[in-house]
Design an enzyme around this catalytic site. Structure first.
Site, PDB file in Angstrom:
ATOM      1  N   ASN A 163       0.801  -1.226   0.000  1.00 33.55           N
ATOM      2  CA  ASN A 163       0.000   0.000   0.000  1.00 33.55           C
ATOM      3  C   ASN A 163       0.837   1.281   0.000  1.00 33.55           C
ATOM      4  O   ASN A 163       0.462   2.256  -0.627  1.00 33.55           O
ATOM      5  CB  ASN A 163      -0.922   0.005   1.221  1.00 33.55           C
ATOM      6  CG  ASN A 163      -1.769   1.256   1.286  1.00 33.55           C
ATOM      7  OD1 ASN A 163      -2.562   1.518   0.377  1.00 33.55           O
ATOM      8  ND2 ASN A 163      -1.580   2.052   2.326  1.00 33.55           N
ATOM      9  N   ASP A 271       1.469   6.839  -0.541  1.00 32.85           N
ATOM     10  CA  ASP A 271       0.491   5.836  -0.964  1.00 32.85           C
ATOM     11  C   ASP A 271       0.685   5.504  -2.439  1.00 32.85           C
ATOM     12  O   ASP A 271       0.637   6.377  -3.304  1.00 32.85           O
ATOM     13  CB  ASP A 271      -0.934   6.354  -0.716  1.00 32.85           C
ATOM     14  CG  ASP A 271      -1.931   5.217  -0.644  1.00 32.85           C
ATOM     15  OD1 ASP A 271      -1.878   4.463   0.354  1.00 32.85           O
ATOM     16  OD2 ASP A 271      -2.733   5.057  -1.586  1.00 32.85           O
ATOM     17  N   ASP A 302       0.049  -6.513   4.794  1.00 27.95           N
ATOM     18  CA  ASP A 302      -0.323  -5.338   5.584  1.00 27.95           C
ATOM     19  C   ASP A 302      -1.304  -4.457   4.808  1.00 27.95           C
ATOM     20  O   ASP A 302      -1.254  -4.394   3.580  1.00 27.95           O
ATOM     21  CB  ASP A 302       0.961  -4.548   5.891  1.00 27.95           C
ATOM     22  CG  ASP A 302       0.702  -3.359   6.779  1.00 27.95           C
ATOM     23  OD1 ASP A 302       0.263  -3.572   7.921  1.00 27.95           O
ATOM     24  OD2 ASP A 302       0.925  -2.214   6.330  1.00 27.95           O
ATOM     25  N   HIS A 306      -6.566  -1.255   1.817  1.00 25.81           N
ATOM     26  CA  HIS A 306      -6.321   0.078   1.270  1.00 25.81           C
ATOM     27  C   HIS A 306      -5.697   0.014  -0.122  1.00 25.81           C
ATOM     28  O   HIS A 306      -5.183   1.005  -0.635  1.00 25.81           O
ATOM     29  CB  HIS A 306      -5.449   0.892   2.236  1.00 25.81           C
ATOM     30  CG  HIS A 306      -6.066   0.987   3.604  1.00 25.81           C
ATOM     31  ND1 HIS A 306      -7.155   1.785   3.866  1.00 25.81           N
ATOM     32  CD2 HIS A 306      -5.794   0.337   4.761  1.00 25.81           C
ATOM     33  CE1 HIS A 306      -7.522   1.637   5.143  1.00 25.81           C
ATOM     34  NE2 HIS A 306      -6.709   0.762   5.699  1.00 25.81           N
ATOM     35  N   GLU A 336      -4.516  -8.283   5.834  1.00 25.01           N
ATOM     36  CA  GLU A 336      -5.014  -7.511   6.986  1.00 25.01           C
ATOM     37  C   GLU A 336      -6.144  -6.607   6.504  1.00 25.01           C
ATOM     38  O   GLU A 336      -5.904  -5.629   5.800  1.00 25.01           O
ATOM     39  CB  GLU A 336      -3.886  -6.661   7.590  1.00 25.01           C
ATOM     40  CG  GLU A 336      -4.356  -5.833   8.775  1.00 25.01           C
ATOM     41  CD  GLU A 336      -3.568  -4.544   8.988  1.00 25.01           C
ATOM     42  OE1 GLU A 336      -3.592  -4.016  10.106  1.00 25.01           O
ATOM     43  OE2 GLU A 336      -2.935  -4.033   8.036  1.00 25.01           O
TER      44      GLU A 336
HETATM   45 CA    CA Z   1      -3.704   2.840  -0.950  1.00 24.57          CA
END
Ligand code: CA
Ligand code: CA
Ligand code: CA
Length: 605
Positions: A163, A271, A302, A306, A336
């Site tokens: 991510n 990100d 992890d 997202h 996760e």
């Molecule tokens: Ca992201």
């Protein structure tokens, strides 16, 4: 020592002596399915310090340069791969067959605004995805660790991040209160700095189109904020393509909901634009290379929720294929999908829409904490069993979801027990802690033990407060709290194989290993309640259909009840705790448990 404590220890004594360590040879361990493992989750910085020479990661200066300060909870404390390797006996003695370790890749040593800095001791601020962080050792020491685990028939699961990277990229705009999220609608890819700005990236369609021709038209990353890499950090990231702001979202900080959950920076962490096919190919190469080079056995992913699901749909099969080619047929991948809610639909949804084979079972954690603490009944646990049909592959697919009681973010199990049951004394908390671990090690899923739980660590909260070291700590916020089930505190080394929780986990892990119904059997709820009391399920051997009855008493008083069993289950053998040896009649068994007791009762064939 009162009655309750004696009860828990009596149940333990019934189990017999020290369990045999798993005797799998290196040839055998590859054949084990993911649900046959018991996983030990460890932060390498907080487990064992095998080499004080690497404590500062080869860096010079104060803690803001080296990241090392063993008296501060947010800095490196000195644990490393050498320490982890040297203590594999301790982990194997606990009955664990696999080790999941927080990321060991090279991190930015220190981050954060002046006065609020902390270090990358946890491993989630990666700069070099190809190398072990010098605080933890070298790639050669990593190989020694993996080989040592494999020589014992143990598996190793790497914690990986896709991510985000460390916080390297900054924005030229001046923002007093951080950088609020700038959405795709307010700041489209086609304009610089908002809809009225100059046209950029002509012909770029949308980032949902993965065609390389589409992405060739993405040339200017300054659609929302104006990203740049500060002087001196131009080559901070490895592989080199990661240094280009073009491969990031650059839309400011996430507010955790809606679009920003996928596109926003976690408090400045860069990100990554995981929609970009160049990024997908880059990460397949990065993490595929760890499989090729070291023959690791799985990934914990992890912040998986997202990242856009399409990324995982391509990444997961590529990794499984890479592992198969390396002779690893049972490579395990678990994501996760963090939540503090009881929400199996959320977790199961990601096994379907993203193709993630499994996700850390936050639903079990909530249900088990609620039941074992006595805060409510076992109704959530019953619902948890019911909801297994939601997973890809249904109840069979649910078998490989990793279950846990506490973790490094939310906090330790004992801390939750204390929070939810503030009137309980240390003795009751220990008994409830044992009860929770009995659930963890016998119910469906892959049990994950968070390091230190086996020594009775509690903690005052989540995150940094839940990351005590097993070696003698200098952190006042850790050392002011006694351990459960022990006269020790974290101010001393705690690798005690005689700790009652360590012994309980070891005994029940041995029962689990030897009982296919517990690793791979279906689950049928026999009794549950919205009040503390008996929670009883049956699990069935996947080949012989032999029944194993699991009973847990979440109440502070003795409980007895008749439960339904299979009509052919007429006689029972205790595998743990005390069992009625005979059914009352075909189809009916009396279960009697001491306060906070549990039992594992196997029907005779
Ligand atoms: Ca992201
Ligand atoms: Ca060290
Ligand atoms: Ca940043």
């Amino acid at each position: 020592m009162g009655i309750r404590h004696l009860t828990a220890l009596a149940a333990l004594a019934l189990l017999g002596g020290t369990p045999p360590a798993p005797a799998d040879t290196p040839a055998d361990y590859r054949a084990r399915a993911p649900q046959e493992e018991v996983v030990y989750f460890v932060l390498p910085d907080r487990f064992a310090n095998g080499d004080p020479r690497n404590d500062r990661g080869g860096l010079k200066g104060d803690r803001l340069k080296t990241g090392f300060d063993p008296s501060a909870k947010g800095f490196y404390h000195g644990g490393d791969l050498k320490g982890l390797t040297a203590r594999l006996d301790y982990i194997q003695g606990l009955g664990a067959t696999a080790v999941w370790f927080a990321p060991v890749f090279r991190n930015k040593p220190v981050q954060g605004p002046p006065g609020d800095e902390s270090a990358g001791y946890h491993g989630y601020w990666i700069t070099d995805f190809t190398r072990v962080d010098p605080h933890f050792g070298s790639n050669a020491e990593f190989k020694a660790f993996v080989d040592a685990a494999h020589a014992r028939g143990m598996k190793v699961y790497m914690d990986i991040v896709v991510n985000h990277t460390a916080d390297v990229i900054q924005y030229r705009e001046v923002a007093k209160d951080g950088y609020p999220y700038r959405s795709k609608a307010d700041y489209p890819f086609s304009r610089k700095g908002g809809v009225t700005g100059p046209a950029i990236n002509p012909g770029f369609g949308d980032d949902s189109d993965p065609a390389p021709a589409n992405w060739a038209r993405m040339v200017d990353p300054a659609f929302a904020y104006s990203p740049y890499v500060p002087k001196g950090e131009e080559a901070a990231k490895v592989p080199a393509w990661l240094n280009d702001p073009l491969f990031y979202h650059n839309r400011g900080n996430t507010d955790w909901v809606g679009e920003s959950s996928g596109y926003g920076d976690f408090m400045g962490l860069d990100d990554i634009a995981t929609e970009n096919p160049r990024v997908l190919a880059g990460f397949i190469e990065i993490y595929g290379s760890w499989i090729d080079r070291f023959g690791i056995d799985g990934f914990r992913i992890d912040t998986a929720k997202h990242v856009n699901p399409e990324f995982w749909q391509a990444f997961v099969p590529a990794m499984l294929e890479r592992a198969r080619a390396r002779g690893i047929p049972n490579f395990h991948i678990f994501g996760e999908i963090a939540t503090s809610d009881f929400d199996p639909a959320l977790l199961a949804g990601w096994t379907r829409k993203a193709g993630l084979p499994s996700n850390l079972d936050f639903g079990f954690a909530v249900a088990a904490v609620q039941a074992a603490s006595g805060a409510r009944g076992s109704d959530l646990l019953a619902r948890w069993v019911d909801d297994d049909v939601l997973y890809e592959g249904g109840a069979r697919g649910a078998l490989i979801q990793p279950t846990f009681l506490g973790n490094h973010d939310a906090g330790r199990f004992a801390m939750f027990l204390k929070q939810l049951n503030p009137k309980a004394d240390a003795e009751e908390l220990l008994a409830r802690d044992m009860l929770g671990h009995a659930m963890l090690l016998t119910l469906r899923g892959v049990p994950v033990i968070y390091y230190g739980e086996e020594q009775g660590m509690i903690g005052h909260g989540g995150d940094q407060l839940a990351r005590q070291s097993l070696f003698a700590s200098k952190v006042p916020q850790y050392n002011d709290q006694p351990l459960l089930g022990s006269a020790a505190t974290t101010a001393q080394d705690n690798y005690n194989p005689q700790h009652p929780l360590y012994r309980l986990i070891a005994e029940l892990a041995a029962v689990r290993r030897e009982t296919p119904a517990l690793t791979s059997g279906r689950t049928l709820v026999r009794r549950s309640s919205d009040k503390p009391g008996l929670f009883v399920v049956s699990r069935f051997d996947p080949v012989t259909w032999r029944e194993v009855v699991l009973a847990f008493n979440t109440a502070n008083s003795a409980q007895t009840a008749r439960v339904t069993v299979a009509a052919r289950s007429l006689e029972f053998t205790p595998l743990a705790g005390q069992c009625s040896l005979k059914a009352d009649a075909p189809g009916s068994l009396t279960v009697t448990l001491a306060p906070l007791g549990f039992a594992v009762c196997a029907a005779k064939p």
